[in-house]
Design a protein around this motif. Structure first.
Motif, PDB file in Angstrom:
ATOM      1  N   MET A   1       0.669  -1.091   0.079  1.00 39.00           N
ATOM      2  CA  MET A   1       0.023  -0.030  -0.008  1.00 39.00           C
ATOM      3  C   MET A   1       0.952   1.082   0.023  1.00 39.00           C
ATOM      4  N   GLY A   2       0.457   2.297  -0.681  1.00 36.26           N
ATOM      5  CA  GLY A   2       1.320   3.598  -0.774  1.00 36.26           C
ATOM      6  C   GLY A   2       0.735   4.376   0.562  1.00 36.26           C
ATOM      7  N   ALA A   3       1.580   5.377   0.463  1.00 40.26           N
ATOM      8  CA  ALA A   3       1.161   6.362   1.709  1.00 40.26           C
ATOM      9  C   ALA A   3       0.091   7.103   1.779  1.00 40.26           C
ATOM     10  N   ASN A   4      -0.570   7.211   0.758  1.00 43.94           N
ATOM     11  CA  ASN A   4      -1.854   7.815   0.711  1.00 43.94           C
ATOM     12  C   ASN A   4      -2.953   6.928   0.533  1.00 43.94           C
ATOM     13  N   GLU A   5      -2.828   5.793   1.022  1.00 40.48           N
ATOM     14  CA  GLU A   5      -3.978   4.892   0.827  1.00 40.48           C
ATOM     15  C   GLU A   5      -4.516   4.180   2.018  1.00 40.48           C
ATOM     16  N   THR A   6      -5.586   3.627   2.163  1.00 44.89           N
ATOM     17  CA  THR A   6      -5.893   3.063   3.374  1.00 44.89           C
ATOM     18  C   THR A   6      -6.988   1.655   3.036  1.00 44.89           C
TER      19      THR A   6
END
Length: 50
Positions: A1-6
Motif C-alpha cells: 500500500m502507498g502512503a496515501n492509501e487506506t
C-alpha cells in the motif's frame, strides 16, 4: 500500500437461532443492508479525505 492509501475490511457477524437461521439463507442481503453499507462507505471516504 502507498502512503496515501487506506485498506478497509468491513462486514458483520452474529448468531441466529432456528428458524431465523434458515430464513436468512433465502434473504437478499444486498437489498436488505446494501444501502446502509453504501452510506457508511461514503461517510468513511469523506472522513478519510479530510
Amino acid at each position: 500500500m502507498g502512503a496515501n492509501e487506506t485498506e478497509v475490511s468491513w462486514g458483520f457477524s452474529g448468531k441466529n437461532k432456528f428458524p431465523v437461521s434458515i430464513m436468512i439463507l433465502f434473504m437478499n442481503m444486498d437489498k436488505t443492508v446494501g444501502k446502509d453499507f453504501e452510506e457508511g462507505l461514503v461517510s468513511l471516504k469523506d472522513i478519510l479525505e479530510k
